[in-house]
Design a protein around this motif. Structure first.
Motif, short mmCIF file in Angstrom:
data_model
loop_
_atom_site.label_atom_id
_atom_site.label_comp_id
_atom_site.label_asym_id
_atom_site.label_seq_id
_atom_site.Cartn_x
_atom_site.Cartn_y
_atom_site.Cartn_z
N GLN A 60 0.84 -1.20 0.00
CA GLN A 60 0.00 0.00 0.00
C GLN A 60 0.87 1.25 0.00
OE1 GLN A 60 -3.37 0.16 -0.25
NE2 GLN A 60 -3.22 -2.06 -0.57
N PRO A 61 0.49 2.28 -0.76
CA PRO A 61 1.28 3.51 -0.80
C PRO A 61 1.56 4.11 0.59
CG PRO A 61 -0.36 3.56 -2.52
CD PRO A 61 -0.64 2.33 -1.68
N ALA A 62 0.62 4.01 1.50
CA ALA A 62 0.81 4.56 2.84
C ALA A 62 1.87 3.80 3.64
CB ALA A 62 -0.51 4.56 3.59
N TRP A 66 8.85 5.36 -0.72
CA TRP A 66 9.41 5.62 -2.04
C TRP A 66 8.52 5.02 -3.11
CZ3 TRP A 66 10.74 1.53 -5.21
CH2 TRP A 66 10.81 0.27 -4.61
N THR A 67 8.72 5.48 -4.33
CA THR A 67 8.06 4.91 -5.49
C THR A 67 8.96 5.11 -6.70
OG1 THR A 67 5.95 4.70 -6.65
CG2 THR A 67 6.73 6.95 -6.20
N LEU A 68 8.61 4.49 -7.80
CA LEU A 68 9.39 4.59 -9.03
C LEU A 68 8.46 5.03 -10.14
CD1 LEU A 68 12.30 3.89 -10.14
CD2 LEU A 68 11.30 1.75 -10.93
N PHE A 69 8.87 6.06 -10.87
CA PHE A 69 8.10 6.58 -11.99
C PHE A 69 8.80 6.24 -13.29
CE2 PHE A 69 7.16 9.50 -8.49
CZ PHE A 69 5.78 9.46 -8.48
N LYS A 70 8.01 5.97 -14.31
CA LYS A 70 8.54 5.74 -15.65
C LYS A 70 8.33 7.02 -16.44
CE LYS A 70 6.24 2.75 -18.08
NZ LYS A 70 5.73 1.54 -18.73
N VAL A 71 9.38 7.49 -17.11
CA VAL A 71 9.30 8.74 -17.86
C VAL A 71 9.45 8.42 -19.34
CG1 VAL A 71 10.32 11.01 -18.21
CG2 VAL A 71 10.31 10.00 -15.93
N GLN A 72 8.52 8.94 -20.14
CA GLN A 72 8.58 8.73 -21.57
C GLN A 72 8.86 10.05 -22.28
OE1 GLN A 72 4.74 6.77 -22.11
NE2 GLN A 72 5.84 4.91 -22.58
N ASP A 73 9.63 9.97 -23.34
CA ASP A 73 9.92 11.13 -24.17
C ASP A 73 8.64 11.53 -24.90
OD1 ASP A 73 10.67 12.74 -26.43
OD2 ASP A 73 12.73 12.07 -26.12
N VAL A 74 8.25 12.78 -24.81
CA VAL A 74 7.00 13.22 -25.43
C VAL A 74 7.11 13.27 -26.95
CG1 VAL A 74 6.16 14.47 -23.42
CG2 VAL A 74 7.53 15.68 -25.12
N ALA A 75 8.30 13.37 -27.49
CA ALA A 75 8.47 13.45 -28.94
C ALA A 75 8.17 12.12 -29.63
CB ALA A 75 9.88 13.91 -29.29
N ASP A 76 8.63 11.02 -29.04
CA ASP A 76 8.43 9.73 -29.70
C ASP A 76 7.79 8.68 -28.81
OD1 ASP A 76 10.51 9.11 -27.99
OD2 ASP A 76 11.99 8.85 -29.58
N ASN A 77 7.36 9.09 -27.62
CA ASN A 77 6.67 8.21 -26.68
C ASN A 77 7.52 7.00 -26.27
OD1 ASN A 77 4.40 7.97 -25.03
ND2 ASN A 77 3.48 6.45 -26.36
N GLN A 78 8.83 7.12 -26.39
CA GLN A 78 9.74 6.05 -25.99
C GLN A 78 10.16 6.25 -24.54
OE1 GLN A 78 10.66 3.35 -27.99
NE2 GLN A 78 9.00 4.21 -29.21
N LEU A 79 10.44 5.15 -23.87
CA LEU A 79 10.91 5.21 -22.50
C LEU A 79 12.21 6.00 -22.45
CD1 LEU A 79 10.63 4.30 -19.54
CD2 LEU A 79 11.92 2.27 -20.17
N SER A 80 12.23 6.97 -21.57
CA SER A 80 13.41 7.83 -21.44
C SER A 80 14.26 7.38 -20.26
CB SER A 80 12.97 9.27 -21.26
OG SER A 80 14.03 10.11 -20.98
N HIS A 81 13.66 7.32 -19.07
CA HIS A 81 14.37 6.90 -17.86
C HIS A 81 13.36 6.66 -16.74
CE1 HIS A 81 14.33 11.34 -17.88
NE2 HIS A 81 14.08 11.21 -16.60
#
Length: 95
Positions: A60-62, A66-81
């Motif tokens: 549960q978040p509570a 910590w958490t982990l976010f996935k970031v995608q490049d907005v230009a090509d929708n590819q995973l960035s980091h």
């Protein structure tokens, strides 16, 4: 119980080690302590991603700091980091 920032980083590091086998370097821990976030490239996270995902889905978040976010490049929708984010209090920076 309110935790100071150093305790939060230590708990994050321990969780990652126990749940996924990922050990943060001292530079990564310091970055988390200073910023509350750590940018990680795909190669760094990939071997641990499945275990991290299971832990985050099963906890549960509570109950986690910590958490982990996935970031995608907005230009090509590819995973960035990925961004490892911790719940630190900026007023406790010196702790």
């Amino acid at each position: 119980m309110i935790k100071n920032n150093s305790e939060i980083i230590a708990e994050t590091d321990e969780d990652l080690q126990l749940q996924a086998g990922l050990q943060l370097s001292s530079a990564e821990r310091q970055c988390l302590l200073q910023n509350g976030m750590l940018f990680m490239d795909l190669q760094r996270v990939k071997p641990y991603l499945a275990a991290i995902r299971c832990y985050l889905q099963d906890t549960q978040p509570a109950e986690r700091v910590w958490t982990l976010f996935k970031v995608q490049d907005v230009a090509d929708n590819q995973l960035s980091h990925y961004i490892l984010s911790v719940a630190i209090n900026p007023q406790n920076q010196g702790e």
